[in-house]
Design a protein around this motif. Structure first.
Motif, PDB file in Angstrom:
ATOM      1  N   ARG A 119       0.842  -1.194   0.000  1.00  8.92           N
ATOM      2  CA  ARG A 119       0.000   0.000   0.000  1.00  8.92           C
ATOM      3  C   ARG A 119       0.876   1.244   0.000  1.00  8.92           C
ATOM      4  N   VAL A 120       0.362   2.282  -0.610  1.00 10.79           N
ATOM      5  CA  VAL A 120       1.000   3.601  -0.603  1.00 10.79           C
ATOM      6  C   VAL A 120       0.052   4.550   0.118  1.00 10.79           C
ATOM      7  N   LEU A 121       0.556   5.218   1.161  1.00  2.00           N
ATOM      8  CA  LEU A 121      -0.259   6.082   2.007  1.00  2.00           C
ATOM      9  C   LEU A 121       0.257   7.508   1.958  1.00  2.00           C
ATOM     10  N   ASP A 122      -0.634   8.410   2.344  1.00  2.00           N
ATOM     11  CA  ASP A 122      -0.240   9.777   2.663  1.00  2.00           C
ATOM     12  C   ASP A 122       0.000   9.821   4.166  1.00  2.00           C
ATOM     13  N   PRO A 123       1.264   9.971   4.627  1.00  2.00           N
ATOM     14  CA  PRO A 123       1.520   9.871   6.072  1.00  2.00           C
ATOM     15  C   PRO A 123       0.911  11.011   6.881  1.00  2.00           C
ATOM     16  N   ARG A 124       0.539  12.118   6.253  1.00  2.00           N
ATOM     17  CA  ARG A 124      -0.061  13.229   6.997  1.00  2.00           C
ATOM     18  C   ARG A 124      -1.517  12.947   7.351  1.00  2.00           C
ATOM     19  N   THR A 125      -2.235  12.329   6.422  1.00  2.00           N
ATOM     20  CA  THR A 125      -3.664  12.093   6.633  1.00  2.00           C
ATOM     21  C   THR A 125      -4.002  10.625   6.865  1.00  2.00           C
ATOM     22  N   GLY A 126      -3.109   9.716   6.498  1.00  2.41           N
ATOM     23  CA  GLY A 126      -3.407   8.297   6.609  1.00  2.41           C
ATOM     24  C   GLY A 126      -4.251   7.756   5.476  1.00  2.41           C
ATOM     25  N   ARG A 127      -4.516   8.557   4.459  1.00  2.03           N
ATOM     26  CA  ARG A 127      -5.350   8.116   3.335  1.00  2.03           C
ATOM     27  C   ARG A 127      -4.576   7.138   2.460  1.00  2.03           C
ATOM     28  N   ILE A 128      -5.224   6.031   2.108  1.00  2.00           N
ATOM     29  CA  ILE A 128      -4.608   5.004   1.269  1.00  2.00           C
ATOM     30  C   ILE A 128      -4.767   5.424  -0.188  1.00  2.00           C
ATOM     31  N   LEU A 129      -3.636   5.574  -0.882  1.00  2.00           N
ATOM     32  CA  LEU A 129      -3.655   6.038  -2.268  1.00  2.00           C
ATOM     33  C   LEU A 129      -3.642   4.898  -3.267  1.00  2.00           C
ATOM     34  N   GLN A 130      -2.882   3.856  -2.973  1.00  2.00           N
ATOM     35  CA  GLN A 130      -2.773   2.725  -3.890  1.00  2.00           C
ATOM     36  C   GLN A 130      -2.715   1.426  -3.085  1.00  2.00           C
ATOM     37  N   VAL A 131      -3.287   0.361  -3.660  1.00  2.00           N
ATOM     38  CA  VAL A 131      -3.250  -0.970  -3.053  1.00  2.00           C
ATOM     39  C   VAL A 131      -2.945  -1.973  -4.150  1.00  2.00           C
ATOM     40  N   SER A 132      -1.993  -2.860  -3.902  1.00  2.00           N
ATOM     41  CA  SER A 132      -1.657  -3.883  -4.889  1.00  2.00           C
ATOM     42  C   SER A 132      -2.751  -4.945  -4.908  1.00  2.00           C
ATOM     43  N   SER A 133      -2.996  -5.497  -6.092  1.00  2.00           N
ATOM     44  CA  SER A 133      -4.027  -6.518  -6.266  1.00  2.00           C
ATOM     45  C   SER A 133      -3.498  -7.793  -6.893  1.00  2.00           C
ATOM     46  N   SER A 134      -2.181  -7.924  -6.955  1.00  2.00           N
ATOM     47  CA  SER A 134      -1.593  -9.107  -7.574  1.00  2.00           C
ATOM     48  C   SER A 134      -1.775 -10.315  -6.661  1.00  2.00           C
ATOM     49  N   LYS A 135      -2.307 -11.396  -7.217  1.00  2.00           N
ATOM     50  CA  LYS A 135      -2.514 -12.627  -6.454  1.00  2.00           C
ATOM     51  C   LYS A 135      -1.325 -13.571  -6.540  1.00  2.00           C
ATOM     52  N   SER A 136      -0.348 -13.230  -7.374  1.00  2.47           N
ATOM     53  CA  SER A 136       0.819 -14.098  -7.530  1.00  2.47           C
ATOM     54  C   SER A 136       1.991 -13.688  -6.657  1.00  2.47           C
ATOM     55  N   HIS A 137       1.788 -12.693  -5.790  1.00  2.19           N
ATOM     56  CA  HIS A 137       2.891 -12.222  -4.945  1.00  2.19           C
ATOM     57  C   HIS A 137       2.355 -11.878  -3.572  1.00  2.19           C
ATOM     58  N   ARG A 138       2.966 -12.454  -2.528  1.00  2.00           N
ATOM     59  CA  ARG A 138       2.647 -12.140  -1.141  1.00  2.00           C
ATOM     60  C   ARG A 138       3.850 -11.422  -0.548  1.00  2.00           C
ATOM     61  N   SER A 139       3.725 -10.133  -0.373  1.00  2.00           N
ATOM     62  CA  SER A 139       4.869  -9.302   0.000  1.00  2.00           C
ATOM     63  C   SER A 139       5.089  -9.327   1.503  1.00  2.00           C
ATOM     64  N   SER A 140       6.351  -9.199   1.901  1.00  5.70           N
ATOM     65  CA  SER A 140       6.722  -9.112   3.314  1.00  5.70           C
ATOM     66  C   SER A 140       7.534  -7.849   3.614  1.00  5.70           C
ATOM     67  N   LYS A 141       8.376  -7.417   2.685  1.00  7.75           N
ATOM     68  CA  LYS A 141       9.173  -6.203   2.855  1.00  7.75           C
ATOM     69  C   LYS A 141       8.996  -5.318   1.638  1.00  7.75           C
ATOM     70  N   VAL A 142       9.021  -4.002   1.873  1.00 13.98           N
ATOM     71  CA  VAL A 142       8.863  -3.044   0.782  1.00 13.98           C
ATOM     72  C   VAL A 142       9.922  -1.967   0.926  1.00 13.98           C
ATOM     73  N   LEU A 143      10.319  -1.385  -0.201  1.00 16.41           N
ATOM     74  CA  LEU A 143      11.380  -0.381  -0.209  1.00 16.41           C
ATOM     75  C   LEU A 143      11.131   0.584  -1.358  1.00 16.41           C
ATOM     76  N   TYR A 144      11.197   1.888  -1.043  1.00 13.46           N
ATOM     77  CA  TYR A 144      11.117   2.898  -2.090  1.00 13.46           C
ATOM     78  C   TYR A 144      12.443   2.961  -2.832  1.00 13.46           C
ATOM     79  N   ILE A 145      12.404   2.866  -4.153  1.00 11.81           N
ATOM     80  CA  ILE A 145      13.593   3.019  -4.996  1.00 11.81           C
ATOM     81  C   ILE A 145      13.721   4.504  -5.320  1.00 11.81           C
ATOM     82  N   ARG A 146      14.461   5.207  -4.474  1.00 15.60           N
ATOM     83  CA  ARG A 146      14.538   6.658  -4.586  1.00 15.60           C
ATOM     84  C   ARG A 146      15.354   7.054  -5.812  1.00 15.60           C
ATOM     85  N   GLY A 147      14.804   7.967  -6.583  1.00 16.44           N
ATOM     86  CA  GLY A 147      15.465   8.436  -7.791  1.00 16.44           C
ATOM     87  C   GLY A 147      14.948   7.793  -9.052  1.00 16.44           C
ATOM     88  N   LEU A 148      14.349   6.608  -8.958  1.00 17.83           N
ATOM     89  CA  LEU A 148      13.835   5.907 -10.138  1.00 17.83           C
ATOM     90  C   LEU A 148      12.313   5.835 -10.156  1.00 17.83           C
TER      91      LEU A 148
END
Length: 552
Positions: free
Chosen positions: A212-241
């Motif tokens: 999920r991608v959130l707005d940390p100021r308001t807590g509003r959820i902007l995006q949610v992944s819907s892929s059923k072929s991937h169960r994520s455990s860790k996430v990382l922003y690729i800064r610059g790309l």
């Protein structure tokens, strides 16, 4: 039809991992046995912090970087938590400030002296009380000063301003996520968090294994992944790309890495299965070299890749292999690397089976390593905040303040200096700079300077805590840290006597002496009275038994 080679030329093709010698590591560190999927280690150019095993409470070890070799088993620790410590994070803008979270439902902010921890540290500068269950994750804001994010098993994600007045902070400045109407959705129990480069977006993975991608100021959820072929455990922003990377598993329990577009999580950009191991994959990204490092919990190898904005987005470079498995890893910030040796990344591997913390340097081979390589070290994020917490809460976004790693080069700050509170630790910043130089030299006279600096810092601390003029008590507040919030079960080394201001004059010293003599005399009288009472009770019991025997 033109022929196109699948080989991709890169200046990082020959990057290799160089583990330090045993005498340059940290041996004899009792690494924690916690099963949480955290790094349990954090490093900066001055110190390294490792979560340790501790019976009857929680503690972590803070060592100066030069304190290598065998670590004393009785080395002083930071042991103010009443539960197991789950993670530690250094403040990116203050090398002597560290945050910790624990199973005792609190997060704490600690000030580390310039010469390290000389005795067991049990009193934190700030105690954050807002969670009702164990706090599993903490993360500092990348550009705003004194902002700390915490996530706990009470399904709350809170944002704290640690510059608030008082030793105990009970109210966060923002509630990012929380249960609604006593419902506990799995999307609010976080497994991993990551800020983007300016801190305006927050990427999280939750118990439902979605990104999920959130707005940390308001807590509003902007995006949610819907892929059923991937169960994520860790996430990382690729800064610059402008990409997100998540690690997890496939429906067939194969470990995966997936690249996402943070503005559209409906379909992944890239997906690759790695192996069938069960350990969690920890991702680390270097925005200066665009290199991605993948280290698995319980693995002995570290894979590294190079990322780009063109398809296939990711290309494998090399793999470091070791026979010793790692439980967690700490990462040195870019400003703490050895640029003369062409070091582009440094890990601190926690090898629990040997109680060893092993530094591992990733080095780019060059013909003349002693010369500063401009292409390896562009301007990078420094240790200066771009804005205050209040400015960020008002909606201002700023990129990190950059610095140059070339010796003798200074980059001007494009933003006005933040007028944040300057405590005792920051008042001695110039002294700390001298201490770092003294530690690097390692000579006899420098050790004397270190001892003198330590004494000066301790005297400054005492003067600030116990002012000589006690007539003005208008700003006095009760110490809320002494309130028994929970029943503490600490070992003796986690306790310390109550502190009292020392007498300033000879008459006060005599009064304190006579008062102590009266207290001792009173205690002795109470003991004598108890002994007399015990003797009387024993005699009564004996007479009662004799009377009963005579009756029967």
């Amino acid at each position: 039809m033109s022929w196109r080679s699948s080989f991709r030329c890169s200046k990082f093709r020959h990057v290799f991992g160089k583990p330090s010698a045993k005498e340059r590591g940290y041996d004899g560190v009792p690494i924690t046995r916690s099963v949480h999927d955290n790094h349990c280690c954090s490093a900066n150019p001055c110190f390294i912090a490792v979560v340790t095993e501790c019976a009857g409470g929680g503690s972590f070890l803070v060592l100066p970087l030069h304190h290598t070799g065998r670590v004393d088993p009785q080395h002083p620790r930071v042991c103010g938590h009443s539960g197991r410590v789950l993670d530690v994070k250094w403040n990116p803008f203050d090398d002597h400030c560290i945050a910790s979270c624990s199973e005792d439902c609190t997060a704490k902010i600690w000030d580390i002296p310039v010469c390290g921890v000389q005795q067991n540290l049990t009193k934190a500068r700030k105690t954050l009380i807002g969670h009702s269950r164990r706090v599993a994750l903490i993360e500092w804001h990348p550009t705003a000063e004194n902002l700390l994010l915490s996530s706990a098993y009470d399904y709350k994600v809170l944002l704290w301003d640690v510059s608030q007045v008082g030793a105990v902070i009970r109210y966060p400045v923002r509630v990012v996520l929380m249960p609604i109407h006593h419902r506990y959705p799995s999307d609010t129990l976080l497994l991993s968090v990551s800020f983007n480069s300016d801190g305006s977006r927050l990427a999280v993975t939750s118990k439902d294994r979605r990104v999920r991608v959130l707005d940390p100021r308001t807590g509003r959820i902007l995006q949610v992944s819907s892929s059923k072929s991937h169960r994520s455990s860790k996430v990382l922003y690729i800064r610059g790309l402008k990409m997100l990377l998540s690690t997890g598993s496939s429906p067939w329990n194969h470990r995966q890495i997936v690249l996402w577009d943070p503005d559209d999580l409906s379909e992944p950009l890239y997906e690759e299965d790695l192996d069938g191991s069960a350990g969690v994959l920890f991702p680390f990204y270097d925005p200066d070299t665009h290199m991605l490092y993948l280290a698995g919990k319980g693995d002995g190898n570290i894979r590294y890749y190079e990322l780009s904005t063109e398809k296939p987005y990711i290309s494998f470079l090399m793999e470091y292999r070791s026979l010793l498995p790692q439980k967690g890893l700490g990462v040195m910030p870019k400003r703490g690397l050895d640029v003369s040796a062409c070091e582009v990344f440094r890990f601190y591997r926690l090898i629990a089976i040997k109680d060893l913390v092993e530094p591992l340097s990733m080095i780019v081979p060059r013909k003349e390593p002693g010369i500063f390589q401009e292409d390896l070290y562009p301007l990078t994020a420094g240790n200066q905040a771009a804005m205050t917490a209040q400015e960020w809460l008002l909606g201002i976004n700023r990129s990190p303040v950059l610095m140059s790693l070339k010796p003798g080069t200074r980059v001007a700050n494009p933003y006005p200096e933040t007028p944040a509170e300057k405590g005792i630790v920051r008042q001695l910043s110039s002294l700390r700079f001298q201490m770092d130089l003294a530690v690097g030299a390692g000579t006899g006279p420098n050790l004397d300077i270190m001892e003198e600096a330590f004494l000066e810092e301790q005297l400054a601390y005492q003067d600030a805590k116990y002012p000589r003029e006690m007539s003005d008590l208008s700003g006095w507040q009760p110490d809320e840290t002494q309130i028994p919030l929970w029943t503490y079960c600490c070992t003796p080394h986690c306790c310390e006597p109550a502190e009292r201001p020392p007498p300033t004059t000879e008459s006060e010293l005599l009064q304190a002496f006579y008062r102590q003599q009266d207290e001792i005399r009173g205690l002795r009288e109470q003991l004598n009275a108890k002994d007399v009472r015990i003797t009387q009770l024993e005699l009564d019991i004996k007479n009662t038994r004799n009377n009963m025997r005579a009756t029967f």
